[in-house]
Design a protein around this motif. Structure first.
Motif, PDB file in Angstrom:
ATOM      1  N   MET A 144       0.196 -13.301   0.644  1.00 52.43           N
ATOM      2  CA  MET A 144      -0.712 -12.259   0.151  1.00 52.43           C
ATOM      3  C   MET A 144      -2.156 -12.769   0.048  1.00 52.43           C
ATOM      4  O   MET A 144      -3.099 -12.054   0.396  1.00 52.43           O
ATOM      5  CB  MET A 144      -0.254 -11.738  -1.219  1.00 52.43           C
ATOM      6  N   ALA A 145      -2.314 -13.998  -0.402  1.00 55.38           N
ATOM      7  CA  ALA A 145      -3.664 -14.554  -0.515  1.00 55.38           C
ATOM      8  C   ALA A 145      -4.322 -14.639   0.852  1.00 55.38           C
ATOM      9  O   ALA A 145      -5.505 -14.294   1.013  1.00 55.38           O
ATOM     10  CB  ALA A 145      -3.605 -15.937  -1.172  1.00 55.38           C
ATOM     11  N   ARG A 195      -1.491  -0.541  10.578  1.00 53.42           N
ATOM     12  CA  ARG A 195      -0.288  -0.030   9.902  1.00 53.42           C
ATOM     13  C   ARG A 195       0.635  -1.188   9.508  1.00 53.42           C
ATOM     14  O   ARG A 195       1.182  -1.209   8.411  1.00 53.42           O
ATOM     15  CB  ARG A 195       0.417   0.945  10.837  1.00 53.42           C
ATOM     16  N   THR A 196       0.802  -2.147  10.407  1.00 51.82           N
ATOM     17  CA  THR A 196       1.636  -3.317  10.119  1.00 51.82           C
ATOM     18  C   THR A 196       1.027  -4.144   8.992  1.00 51.82           C
ATOM     19  O   THR A 196       1.739  -4.591   8.085  1.00 51.82           O
ATOM     20  CB  THR A 196       1.800  -4.180  11.387  1.00 51.82           C
ATOM     21  N   LEU A 226       1.047  -5.956   3.302  1.00 52.45           N
ATOM     22  CA  LEU A 226       0.356  -6.024   2.012  1.00 52.45           C
ATOM     23  C   LEU A 226       1.113  -5.274   0.924  1.00 52.45           C
ATOM     24  O   LEU A 226       1.107  -5.668  -0.238  1.00 52.45           O
ATOM     25  CB  LEU A 226      -1.072  -5.485   2.142  1.00 52.45           C
ATOM     26  N   ALA A 227       1.779  -4.174   1.300  1.00 52.81           N
ATOM     27  CA  ALA A 227       2.548  -3.388   0.332  1.00 52.81           C
ATOM     28  C   ALA A 227       3.919  -4.008   0.055  1.00 52.81           C
ATOM     29  O   ALA A 227       4.613  -3.586  -0.875  1.00 52.81           O
ATOM     30  CB  ALA A 227       2.712  -1.967   0.840  1.00 52.81           C
ATOM     31  N   GLY A 228       4.301  -4.991   0.836  1.00 52.21           N
ATOM     32  CA  GLY A 228       5.602  -5.636   0.647  1.00 52.21           C
ATOM     33  C   GLY A 228       6.739  -4.864   1.264  1.00 52.21           C
ATOM     34  O   GLY A 228       7.907  -5.144   0.996  1.00 52.21           O
ATOM     35  N   GLN A 229       6.450  -3.874   2.105  1.00 51.29           N
ATOM     36  CA  GLN A 229       7.500  -3.078   2.738  1.00 51.29           C
ATOM     37  C   GLN A 229       8.161  -3.814   3.901  1.00 51.29           C
ATOM     38  O   GLN A 229       9.313  -3.557   4.218  1.00 51.29           O
ATOM     39  CB  GLN A 229       6.915  -1.749   3.235  1.00 51.29           C
ATOM     40  N   ARG A 230       7.410  -4.691   4.533  1.00 50.94           N
ATOM     41  CA  ARG A 230       7.937  -5.485   5.636  1.00 50.94           C
ATOM     42  C   ARG A 230       7.471  -6.923   5.488  1.00 50.94           C
ATOM     43  O   ARG A 230       6.459  -7.192   4.842  1.00 50.94           O
ATOM     44  CB  ARG A 230       7.442  -4.946   6.983  1.00 50.94           C
ATOM     45  N   LYS A 231       8.206  -7.823   6.134  1.00 50.91           N
ATOM     46  CA  LYS A 231       7.820  -9.243   6.143  1.00 50.91           C
ATOM     47  C   LYS A 231       7.466  -9.638   7.574  1.00 50.91           C
ATOM     48  O   LYS A 231       8.131  -9.213   8.515  1.00 50.91           O
ATOM     49  CB  LYS A 231       8.966 -10.123   5.645  1.00 50.91           C
TER      50      LYS A 231
END
Length: 191
Positions: free
Chosen positions: A44-45, A70-71, A76-81
């Protein structure tokens, strides 16, 4: 004029090239994010650093981070890695952008308005070399006043240019035995 070392370590000497030691020291001064990218906090940082402004996003794209907006938002939202390959691209882009951002500051800081910065050359480790093959190499210190080519090569991540700038411009100032400092155990300087 001393020549470059062709068979370093043939008799058991240990050390690293001087420009590699300088690059490590400049990396330390640049203040990269310490948390590994594999940890969520580290990822995230880095992502925030690369996406906080349009200039940062443009620089990240130039550095090789070519995913869609979009990716990025999903990461950033933590929906995907990100995949391992994308983690590598993020780390590379982060280091490239960070180096570019701090290069001018580091050059100014190290040049110190023409006064320069004291650099310590710690000789290579010859403890495993038999007595007849050992060189007489001692600790040396030098005040380097022109850091521009060294920092520019480091910021561009151009190893050959960094080697040329360090060995050809800086180490030469040590005098006639400068070839003995192509390999060192450490290069120390602080600014």
């Amino acid at each position: 004029m001393p020549e470059r070392t062709n068979e370093f370590g043939k008799y058991g000497a240990r050390g690293i090239k001087g420009h590699e030691a300088v690059a490590r020291q400049l990396d330390q001064l640049a203040g990269f994010i310490a948390t590994p990218i594999t940890a969520r906090r580290g990822l995230m940082a880095r992502l925030h650093y690369l996406t906080r402004t349009s200039h940062a996003r443009t620089a990240a794209r130039k550095a090789g981070l070519t995913v869609t907006d979009r990716t990025l938002k999903a990461w950033l939202a933590g929906q995907r890695k990100p995949s391992k390959q994308n983690l590598h691209h993020i780390e590379t882009a982060y280091r490239t952008v960070r180096r570019h951002n701090v290069a001018r500051y580091l050059t100014s800081r190290l040049n110190r308005e023409g006064r320069g910065t004291r650099v310590e050359f710690h000789p290579l480790n010859q403890s495993q070399v038999s007595r007849p093959h050992q060189r007489v190499v001692s600790f040396r210190a030098l005040n380097v006043r022109r850091w521009d080519p060294v920092v520019a090569a480091w910021a561009a991540d151009d190893e050959q240019a960094l080697d040329d700038a360090w060995f050809g411009d800086v180490t030469v100032e040590l005098g006639s035995e400068y070839g003995s400092y192509e390999y060192v155990s450490n290069i120390g300087f602080a600014a």
